[in-house]
Design a protein around this motif. Structure first.
Motif, PDB file in Angstrom:
ATOM      1  N   UNK A 111      -3.447 -10.995  -5.252  1.00  0.00           N
ATOM      2  CA  UNK A 111      -3.855 -10.403  -3.971  1.00  0.00           C
ATOM      3  C   UNK A 111      -3.837 -11.428  -2.836  1.00  0.00           C
ATOM      4  N   UNK A 112      -2.815 -12.234  -2.788  1.00  0.00           N
ATOM      5  CA  UNK A 112      -2.773 -13.299  -1.792  1.00  0.00           C
ATOM      6  C   UNK A 112      -2.793 -12.815  -0.364  1.00  0.00           C
ATOM      7  N   UNK A 113      -2.301 -11.605  -0.097  1.00  0.00           N
ATOM      8  CA  UNK A 113      -2.278 -11.101   1.280  1.00  0.00           C
ATOM      9  C   UNK A 113      -3.574 -10.403   1.656  1.00  0.00           C
ATOM     10  N   UNK A 114      -4.345 -10.034   0.672  1.00  0.00           N
ATOM     11  CA  UNK A 114      -5.643  -9.412   0.945  1.00  0.00           C
ATOM     12  C   UNK A 114      -6.790 -10.373   0.670  1.00  0.00           C
ATOM     13  N   UNK A 173       0.852  -1.177   0.000  1.00  0.00           N
ATOM     14  CA  UNK A 173       0.000   0.000   0.000  1.00  0.00           C
ATOM     15  C   UNK A 173       0.891   1.230   0.000  1.00  0.00           C
ATOM     16  N   UNK A 174       0.496   2.238  -0.737  1.00  0.00           N
ATOM     17  CA  UNK A 174       1.291   3.454  -0.838  1.00  0.00           C
ATOM     18  C   UNK A 174       1.508   4.082   0.533  1.00  0.00           C
ATOM     19  N   UNK A 175       2.788   4.380   0.846  1.00  0.00           N
ATOM     20  CA  UNK A 175       3.116   5.072   2.093  1.00  0.00           C
ATOM     21  C   UNK A 175       3.014   4.220   3.332  1.00  0.00           C
ATOM     22  N   UNK A 176       2.918   2.916   3.193  1.00  0.00           N
ATOM     23  CA  UNK A 176       2.813   2.070   4.367  1.00  0.00           C
ATOM     24  C   UNK A 176       3.561   0.766   4.196  1.00  0.00           C
ATOM     25  N   UNK A 177       3.459  -0.077   5.208  1.00  0.00           N
ATOM     26  CA  UNK A 177       4.132  -1.359   5.188  1.00  0.00           C
ATOM     27  C   UNK A 177       3.157  -2.513   5.014  1.00  0.00           C
ATOM     28  N   UNK A 178       1.895  -2.194   4.676  1.00  0.00           N
ATOM     29  CA  UNK A 178       0.915  -3.247   4.485  1.00  0.00           C
ATOM     30  C   UNK A 178       1.091  -3.875   3.105  1.00  0.00           C
ATOM     31  N   UNK A 179       1.319  -5.161   3.097  1.00  0.00           N
ATOM     32  CA  UNK A 179       1.551  -5.865   1.842  1.00  0.00           C
ATOM     33  C   UNK A 179       0.225  -6.276   1.216  1.00  0.00           C
ATOM     34  N   UNK A 224      10.326  -3.251  -4.444  1.00  0.00           N
ATOM     35  CA  UNK A 224       8.911  -3.183  -4.105  1.00  0.00           C
ATOM     36  C   UNK A 224       8.149  -2.396  -5.166  1.00  0.00           C
ATOM     37  N   UNK A 225       6.862  -2.675  -5.238  1.00  0.00           N
ATOM     38  CA  UNK A 225       5.958  -1.882  -6.058  1.00  0.00           C
ATOM     39  C   UNK A 225       4.842  -1.385  -5.151  1.00  0.00           C
ATOM     40  N   UNK A 226       4.605  -0.074  -5.208  1.00  0.00           N
ATOM     41  CA  UNK A 226       3.559   0.509  -4.368  1.00  0.00           C
ATOM     42  C   UNK A 226       2.315   0.746  -5.207  1.00  0.00           C
TER      43      UNK A 226
END
Length: 279
Positions: free
Chosen positions: A57-60, A29-35, A81-83
């Motif tokens: 979207x395996x983590x969501x 996620x943009x600006x965060x550490x949530x994958x 990484x890709x945001x």
């Protein structure tokens, strides 16, 4: 507007990403550490331009893959990484699921674009899909979805000098081959013959002997004729081929060695005590 998997279109596609293969890069996620998930593929158009990344979207949402327009991504090459710019879990749930065996047509893309048009970043574009149609739609119509975002990317080009050897052909001289006439006096000896008349008076053996009456005839004008010949020299000049001169060129090969000082730029990183990683 047909779309192709990037590896099918160009096996060397990673050159466009600084030599890195962005497949399997993690999406955050943009600006965060949530994958959010990982990149499983890239789709390009008929001209080879990047249009979508396929996000797993395996983590969501386990087992769901969706398309994300490249304009909504930012690549961090340092962290691999890709945001996802402006992506929310709710919007990810609303995106149509991507099946790699399906044909991505205009209708499917419109379903994808319809979700992203509701995001804050899309305020510059019309909110209604009715503003577009399959005959006139172009990706350039929505630059916020399809233009690559290089705002946070900085590239430093390192230059180096190389010796480039070339050859120039120039005239080194000229050789003229001609001929001229020289004269000399030639001598030749020719033996010739000349005839001459020798008159020899001799006393015959029967000198003093009387001849028979009537045998002696005394007459005037009796003459003996004898032709006299002589040879003369007949000298003339004739031209003959003495020799033949052939003019041709031969190439001599040599190697010229050159030495020159060249320069090369190297990267200097001054980050103080901050940890850095160079890839």
């Amino acid at each position: 507007m047909a779309l192709y998997k990037v590896a099918d279109y160009d096996p060397n596609y990673s050159d466009a990403f600084q030599g890195q293969d962005i497949k399997d890069m993690s999406v955050y996620v943009e600006g965060g550490q949530e994958k959010v998930g990982t990149i499983s593929d890239i789709l390009v158009d008929e001209e080879g331009r990047f249009r979508y990344v396929v996000v797993d979207l395996g983590f969501w949402i386990f087992g769901k893959k969706v398309l994300m327009p490249v304009g909504r991504t930012r690549i961090d090459y340092n962290d691999s990484r890709i945001y996802a710019l402006g992506m929310t879990k709710e919007q990810a749930e609303n995106l149509p699921e991507y099946d790699e065996n399906q044909v991505v047509d205009y209708d499917y893309e419109e379903r994808v674009r319809g979700v992203y048009r509701t995001q804050p970043q899309a305020t510059a574009t019309p909110a209604s899909a009715a503003s577009y149609n399959r005959e006139t739609y172009k990706y350039d119509n929505e630059p916020n979805l399809y233009n690559v975002n290089d705002t946070d990317h900085q590239n430093i080009k390192l230059y180096e000098e190389r010796l480039v050897a070339s050859k120039q052909r120039r005239k080194a001289g000229e050789v003229a081959v001609g001929k001229h006439v020289e004269t000399e006096t030639a001598r030749v000896s020719v033996p010739v013959e000349k005839e001459r008349v020798v008159v020899e008076r001799v006393t015959p053996a029967d000198a003093g002997k009387a001849v028979a009456p009537g045998e002696a005839t005394f007459a005037e004008g009796e003459v003996a004729h004898m032709e006299i010949y002589e040879e003369g020299a007949d000298i003339r000049k004739e031209a003959f081929v003495r020799e033949e001169v052939k003019v041709k060129k031969e190439i001599e090969r040599d190697t010229v060695d050159a030495k020159e000082t060249i320069r090369r730029e190297e990267l200097d990183i001054d980050a103080g005590n901050l940890p850095t990683e160079t890839r």
